[in-house]
Design a protein around this motif. Sequence first.
Motif, mmCIF file in Angstrom:
data_model
loop_
_atom_site.group_PDB
_atom_site.id
_atom_site.type_symbol
_atom_site.label_atom_id
_atom_site.label_comp_id
_atom_site.label_asym_id
_atom_site.label_seq_id
_atom_site.Cartn_x
_atom_site.Cartn_y
_atom_site.Cartn_z
ATOM 1 N N SER A 1 0.809 -1.221 0.000
ATOM 2 C CA SER A 1 0.000 0.000 0.000
ATOM 3 C C SER A 1 0.840 1.268 0.000
ATOM 4 C CB SER A 1 -0.937 -0.001 1.212
ATOM 5 O OG SER A 1 -0.194 -0.122 2.413
ATOM 6 N N ASN B 1 -2.363 3.624 -11.863
ATOM 7 C CA ASN B 1 -2.734 4.737 -10.997
ATOM 8 C C ASN B 1 -4.235 4.918 -10.822
ATOM 9 O OD1 ASN B 1 -0.058 5.557 -10.441
ATOM 10 N ND2 ASN B 1 0.081 6.522 -12.451
ATOM 11 N N ARG C 1 -7.248 3.799 -9.149
ATOM 12 C CA ARG C 1 -7.471 2.938 -7.985
ATOM 13 C C ARG C 1 -8.602 1.935 -8.186
ATOM 14 N NH1 ARG C 1 -11.695 4.686 -4.818
ATOM 15 N NH2 ARG C 1 -12.641 6.668 -5.412
ATOM 16 N N TYR D 1 -8.073 -4.826 -3.500
ATOM 17 C CA TYR D 1 -7.433 -4.559 -2.214
ATOM 18 C C TYR D 1 -7.594 -5.805 -1.343
ATOM 19 C CZ TYR D 1 -7.486 0.135 -4.046
ATOM 20 O OH TYR D 1 -7.287 1.226 -4.852
ATOM 21 N N CYS E 1 -12.517 -0.747 -5.082
ATOM 22 C CA CYS E 1 -12.158 0.568 -4.552
ATOM 23 C C CYS E 1 -13.241 1.173 -3.674
ATOM 24 C CB CYS E 1 -11.824 1.525 -5.699
ATOM 25 S SG CYS E 1 -13.198 1.805 -6.855
ATOM 26 N N TYR F 1 -1.526 8.716 0.713
ATOM 27 C CA TYR F 1 -2.149 7.683 -0.102
ATOM 28 C C TYR F 1 -3.475 7.267 0.531
ATOM 29 C CZ TYR F 1 2.555 7.350 -2.060
ATOM 30 O OH TYR F 1 3.754 7.634 -2.650
ATOM 31 N N GLN G 1 -6.425 4.763 1.299
ATOM 32 C CA GLN G 1 -6.773 3.348 1.392
ATOM 33 C C GLN G 1 -8.267 3.240 1.682
ATOM 34 O OE1 GLN G 1 -4.247 1.823 4.532
ATOM 35 N NE2 GLN G 1 -2.785 1.019 3.074
#
Length: 254
Positions: free
Chosen positions: A62, A71, A73, A78, A99, A187, A189
């Motif tokens: 991550s 890039n 997302r 995940y 996402c 960033y 998450q």
Amino acid sequence: MKIKFLLLALFASVIGFSQSINDYKAVIVPLRYDFQKTDNQYRLSTMTKANLIKAGFEAFYSNEQLPEGYNERCDLLYAEVKRDNAFLMTKLFVEFKDCYGKVIYTSGVGKSKEKEYEVAYKECLDMAFVSINELHYKYNGTKAALPARATSTVAAPAVTTAVVATPVVSAVVATPTPDVSDPNLLYAQPTETGYQLIDKTPKVVMKLMKTSRPDSFIAIKDGVQGTLNAKDNQWFFEYYKDDKLVSEKVVVKF
């Protein structure tokens, strides 16, 4: 009456839509899972990434700088390793989320009676990845379809365009382009309620909760609650201090 039946059928098809893991080009691996106290404790993140690569996935931590072409997302999955509480036994399984936090796939449960955590976790992950390996993952080059927001469907069920509305477009337009060379780059998450913003260490700097607008979030930083708003192609954390509005620029990579 026919129109009502057509709308019901269309609504059912949207609800029943199932996304394939083959629609996603890579997987993001967190450095810490919910049940861990430190980053990469017992090398669990390392083992997760290694198993993903072995299963044919492109995998990144991550906090890694993603290469060009990775890039967006919502083109990524995940990974989340989950632990089931069990007496005298360790149980782990892996969830793949999109996402928006929607679960795309859940692996089988890996079990171990080993007392040493690192050994037990490795044994559990290897077992959980048996079901993942059987998927024979291969990126199909298809851009992952994003789930329509429930508010669009419920708000105007009689209007066909409301059902097929694409709120993702507005979200993309509203998202400022980050300067990836900025040393203060954070960033994003995904979480169940929005996002958490981490720095390169990685440390959680700010927590975001979604609102009805894609360019505005409820934000909490160091115990201070405010909002994160997109203005002039930049993000700003805004809050009140001593009855005065404070606006801080925040560089975020979603």
